[in-house]
Design a protein around this motif. Structure first.
Motif, PDB file in Angstrom:
ATOM      1  N   ALA A 208       0.843  -1.209   0.000  1.00 41.00           N
ATOM      2  CA  ALA A 208       0.000   0.000   0.000  1.00 41.00           C
ATOM      3  C   ALA A 208       0.877   1.257   0.000  1.00 41.00           C
ATOM      4  N   TYR A 209       1.951   1.219   0.766  1.00 38.89           N
ATOM      5  CA  TYR A 209       2.881   2.358   0.858  1.00 38.89           C
ATOM      6  C   TYR A 209       3.507   2.630  -0.515  1.00 38.89           C
ATOM      7  N   GLU A 210       3.961   1.561  -1.150  1.00 37.54           N
ATOM      8  CA  GLU A 210       4.575   1.695  -2.484  1.00 37.54           C
ATOM      9  C   GLU A 210       3.576   2.242  -3.499  1.00 37.54           C
ATOM     10  N   GLU A 211       2.304   1.870  -3.321  1.00 35.15           N
ATOM     11  CA  GLU A 211       1.260   2.305  -4.266  1.00 35.15           C
ATOM     12  C   GLU A 211       0.642   3.646  -3.840  1.00 35.15           C
ATOM     13  N   GLU A 212       1.174   4.224  -2.788  1.00 38.92           N
ATOM     14  CA  GLU A 212       0.682   5.505  -2.237  1.00 38.92           C
ATOM     15  C   GLU A 212      -0.797   5.466  -1.866  1.00 38.92           C
ATOM     16  N   LEU A 213      -1.188   4.349  -1.262  1.00 37.56           N
ATOM     17  CA  LEU A 213      -2.568   4.212  -0.790  1.00 37.56           C
ATOM     18  C   LEU A 213      -2.598   4.361   0.729  1.00 37.56           C
ATOM     19  N   ASN A 214      -3.699   4.889   1.236  1.00 38.23           N
ATOM     20  CA  ASN A 214      -3.825   4.995   2.686  1.00 38.23           C
ATOM     21  C   ASN A 214      -3.980   3.614   3.314  1.00 38.23           C
ATOM     22  N   PHE A 215      -3.263   3.429   4.415  1.00 42.85           N
ATOM     23  CA  PHE A 215      -3.313   2.166   5.153  1.00 42.85           C
ATOM     24  C   PHE A 215      -3.722   2.480   6.592  1.00 42.85           C
ATOM     25  N   TYR A 216      -4.905   2.007   6.990  1.00 42.37           N
ATOM     26  CA  TYR A 216      -5.420   2.291   8.335  1.00 42.37           C
ATOM     27  C   TYR A 216      -5.491   1.003   9.159  1.00 42.37           C
ATOM     28  N   SER A 217      -5.286   1.185  10.450  1.00 45.06           N
ATOM     29  CA  SER A 217      -5.563   0.087  11.375  1.00 45.06           C
ATOM     30  C   SER A 217      -6.597   0.586  12.384  1.00 45.06           C
ATOM     31  N   ALA A 218      -7.640  -0.201  12.587  1.00 42.46           N
ATOM     32  CA  ALA A 218      -8.706   0.188  13.521  1.00 42.46           C
ATOM     33  C   ALA A 218      -8.476  -0.539  14.837  1.00 42.46           C
TER      34      ALA A 218
ATOM     35  N   ASP B 267       2.664 -10.413  12.399  1.00 32.98           N
ATOM     36  CA  ASP B 267       3.908  -9.726  12.039  1.00 32.98           C
ATOM     37  C   ASP B 267       3.840  -8.263  12.463  1.00 32.98           C
ATOM     38  N   LEU B 268       4.964  -7.591  12.284  1.00 32.23           N
ATOM     39  CA  LEU B 268       5.107  -6.218  12.794  1.00 32.23           C
ATOM     40  C   LEU B 268       5.180  -5.254  11.616  1.00 32.23           C
ATOM     41  N   THR B 269       4.244  -4.322  11.575  1.00 34.10           N
ATOM     42  CA  THR B 269       4.226  -3.313  10.505  1.00 34.10           C
ATOM     43  C   THR B 269       4.853  -2.030  11.042  1.00 34.10           C
ATOM     44  N   PRO B 270       5.884  -1.506  10.356  1.00 36.95           N
ATOM     45  CA  PRO B 270       6.505  -0.277  10.866  1.00 36.95           C
ATOM     46  C   PRO B 270       5.554   0.909  10.790  1.00 36.95           C
ATOM     47  N   ALA B 271       5.719   1.840  11.723  1.00 34.55           N
ATOM     48  CA  ALA B 271       4.825   3.002  11.791  1.00 34.55           C
ATOM     49  C   ALA B 271       4.819   3.793  10.476  1.00 34.55           C
ATOM     50  N   LYS B 272       5.957   3.821   9.780  1.00 33.55           N
ATOM     51  CA  LYS B 272       6.021   4.660   8.565  1.00 33.55           C
ATOM     52  C   LYS B 272       5.116   4.110   7.444  1.00 33.55           C
ATOM     53  N   HIS B 273       4.691   2.881   7.553  1.00 36.01           N
ATOM     54  CA  HIS B 273       3.778   2.337   6.536  1.00 36.01           C
ATOM     55  C   HIS B 273       2.310   2.485   6.931  1.00 36.01           C
ATOM     56  N   ILE B 274       2.078   3.114   8.082  1.00 36.18           N
ATOM     57  CA  ILE B 274       0.697   3.239   8.581  1.00 36.18           C
ATOM     58  C   ILE B 274       0.266   4.702   8.466  1.00 36.18           C
ATOM     59  N   THR B 275      -0.817   4.940   7.750  1.00 37.22           N
ATOM     60  CA  THR B 275      -1.306   6.317   7.612  1.00 37.22           C
ATOM     61  C   THR B 275      -1.826   6.787   8.968  1.00 37.22           C
ATOM     62  N   ALA B 276      -2.684   5.978   9.587  1.00 36.97           N
ATOM     63  CA  ALA B 276      -3.266   6.373  10.881  1.00 36.97           C
ATOM     64  C   ALA B 276      -3.934   5.172  11.545  1.00 36.97           C
ATOM     65  N   TYR B 277      -4.101   5.316  12.849  1.00 39.03           N
ATOM     66  CA  TYR B 277      -4.923   4.368  13.602  1.00 39.03           C
ATOM     67  C   TYR B 277      -6.303   5.001  13.789  1.00 39.03           C
ATOM     68  N   ILE B 278      -7.332   4.195  13.636  1.00 40.46           N
ATOM     69  CA  ILE B 278      -8.693   4.676  13.909  1.00 40.46           C
ATOM     70  C   ILE B 278      -9.043   4.191  15.310  1.00 40.46           C
ATOM     71  N   THR B 279      -9.089   5.115  16.235  1.00 33.99           N
ATOM     72  CA  THR B 279      -9.322   4.747  17.638  1.00 33.99           C
ATOM     73  C   THR B 279     -10.639   5.364  18.108  1.00 33.99           C
ATOM     74  N   GLU B 280     -11.001   5.055  19.342  1.00 35.91           N
ATOM     75  CA  GLU B 280     -12.220   5.635  19.922  1.00 35.91           C
ATOM     76  C   GLU B 280     -12.036   7.124  20.215  1.00 35.91           C
ATOM     77  N   HIS B 281     -10.782   7.612  20.117  1.00 35.94           N
ATOM     78  CA  HIS B 281     -10.533   9.042  20.303  1.00 35.94           C
ATOM     79  C   HIS B 281     -10.324   9.750  18.977  1.00 35.94           C
ATOM     80  N   GLY B 282     -10.641   9.074  17.897  1.00 41.56           N
ATOM     81  CA  GLY B 282     -10.508   9.694  16.583  1.00 41.56           C
ATOM     82  C   GLY B 282      -9.395   9.035  15.784  1.00 41.56           C
ATOM     83  N   VAL B 283      -9.073   9.651  14.663  1.00 44.73           N
ATOM     84  CA  VAL B 283      -8.087   9.084  13.742  1.00 44.73           C
ATOM     85  C   VAL B 283      -6.748   9.738  14.063  1.00 44.73           C
TER      86      VAL B 283
END
Ligand code: RUB
Length: 318
Positions: A226-236, A279-295
Motif C-alpha cells: 500500500a505504501y509503495e502504491e501511495e494508498l492509505n493504510f489504516y488500522s482500527a 507480524d510487525l508493521t513499521p509506523a512509517k507504513h501506517i497512515t493512521a490508527y482509527i481509535t475511539e478518540h478519533g483518527v
C-alpha cells in the motif's frame, strides 16, 4: 496450586484453537471466564480470591501471548482493587468479588462504547464508492465497513483468504450477508488487485510504544505494498490494544503456531515449517490508527493510551 475451573479451561482451549479469534473477542471471552471464576470461587478470604483469580488471569493471558488487549483487561480487573493503584483493598470476600465483577462489567461497557465510536470515525474515512482491501477477520473492521455501507456509501470490499486458517472467509461471509459486494482473493494476489483498491483497512492485535502494529501475518506485506502504491493504510484499534510493556523495550512476542496448520509435516519429510501468527508493521507504513478518540498518527497512540487508562503510575512504572 488450585486447579482451573472447567469453564476457564474451556475458554482457554477455544482461544488456543481459534474457535474464539480476534483480539476483542478473545479479550471479552477471557473477561467472561474471569467473571465466572469469581462467581463460582470457594475462596474464604479476599486474599485467597485474589490468588485464585490471579492464577486464572495468568492462565488465560498465556493462551495467546500476542494479545495485549486481553492482558490489559485482565490486569485492570484485578489491579484496581487489589493493588495500590486507584483503589482501596476490599475488606470482605463479597466486597472483593463485587469489585472484580464491577470491573468486568465496566470493561464490557467501555469496549462496546469504543467499538461504536470507532465504527463512526472509521466510516468517515471511507469515501463514497470506495473499494477497501482488508485482511484476516477483525470485528472492528467489519463494524466500520457495515457502518459505511449503512450510510449508503456503496462500498466494495476485497478480502484476503488469510492462510493458514482462512479467517478472511469469515470476513467475506459476514460482509456479503450484510449486502456489501465482496471479493475473496488468495493472499499472494494483493499486489495484483491494488490498482482497484482505494484504501487498506485492517484490525490490530497490539500497538507498540513507537506506533508499530502487530496484526495477522501478512499485514506488514500488505502495508508495504500500500505504501509503495501511495494508498492509505489504516488500522482500527481501541486503545486497550496498546502494549505498555513495549515502553520498557520489551519486544512484542510473536505467537508461533502449530506447523500442522500449514501442512502435514509427514508429507514433507525433512522440511521445516514455520507458522508465525502475526507480524510487525513499521509506523512509517501506517497512515493512521482509527481509535475511539478519533483518527490519529501512529506516533500519537502512546500519548493517548497513557492518558486513557492507568498505564503508568506516579513513579513511571506499571
Ligand atoms: C485476528 C487479527 C485481527 C485482530 C483484530 O487474528 O489479526 O485483525 O485480532 O481483531 P486471529 P478485532 O484470527 O489469529 O485471532 O478487531 O476483532 O479485535
Amino acid at each position: 496450586m488450585l486447579p482451573l475451573k472447567r469453564d476457564v479451561k474451556r475458554t482457554i482451549s477455544k482461544i488456543k484453537s481459534l474457535r474464539i479469534q480476534g483480539a476483542r473477542n478473545v479479550a471479552k471471552a477471557a473477561m467472561q471466564a474471569l467473571g465466572g471464576a469469581a462467581r463460582s470461587s470457594n475462596a474464604k478470604t479476599p486474599e485467597a480470591l485474589l490468588r485464585e483469580l490471579t492464577l486464572t488471569a495468568n492462565a488465560l493471558a498465556a493462551s495467546r501471548p500476542t494479545e495485549p488487549m486481553m492482558r490489559n483487561a485482565l490486569e485492570e480487573a484485578l489491579r484496581r482493587f487489589f493493588a495500590e493503584v486507584g483503589g482501596r483493598k476490599p475488606r470482605t470476600l463479597e466486597e472483593a468479588r463485587r469489585a472484580v465483577l464491577d470491573e468486568i462489567s465496566s470493561f464490557e461497557k467501555k469496549a462496546a462504547h469504543s467499538h461504536a465510536l470507532i465504527a463512526e470515525f472509521g466510516a468517515k474515512e471511507i469515501p463514497q464508492g470506495a473499494t477497501v482491501l482488508t485482511h484476516c477477520h477483525s470485528s472492528t473492521v467489519t463494524a466500520i465497513l457495515r457502518r459505511a455501507h449503512r450510510q449508503g456509501k456503496k462500498i466494495k470490499v476485497i478480502c484476503t483468504e488469510t492462510r493458514p486458517l482462512y479467517q478472511g472467509r469469515i470476513t467475506a461471509r459476514e460482509l456479503s450477508s450484510a449486502g456489501i459486494p465482496t471479493t475473496l482473493i488468495v493472499d499472494s494476489a494483493i499486489k495484483s488487485v491494488m490498482h482497484d483498491v482505494d484504501l487498506v483497512l485492517v484490525g490490530a492485535d497490539a500497538i507498540t510504544s513507537s506506533g508499530e502494529l502487530v496484526n495477522k501475518i501478512g499485514t506488514a506485506t500488505l502495508a508495504f505494498v500500500a505504501y509503495e502504491e501511495e494508498l492509505n493504510f489504516y488500522s482500527a484499534a481501541e486503545l486497550f490494544k496498546f502494549d505498555p510493556l513495549t515502553l520498557w523495550g520489551k519486544i512484542e512476542p510473536i505467537e508461533q503456531r502449530d506447523a500442522r496448520e500449514v501442512a502435514d509435516p509427514r508429507s514433507l519429510p525433512g522440511v521445516r515449517i514455520l507458522n508465525p501468527a502475526f507480524d510487525l508493521t513499521p509506523a512509517k507504513h501506517i497512515t493512521a490508527y482509527i481509535t475511539e478518540h478519533g483518527v490519529v498518527a501512529p506516533q500519537s497512540v502512546y500519548a493517548l493510551a497513557s492518558n486513557y487508562f492507568e498505564l503508568v503510575d506516579k513513579n513511571g512504572k506499571r
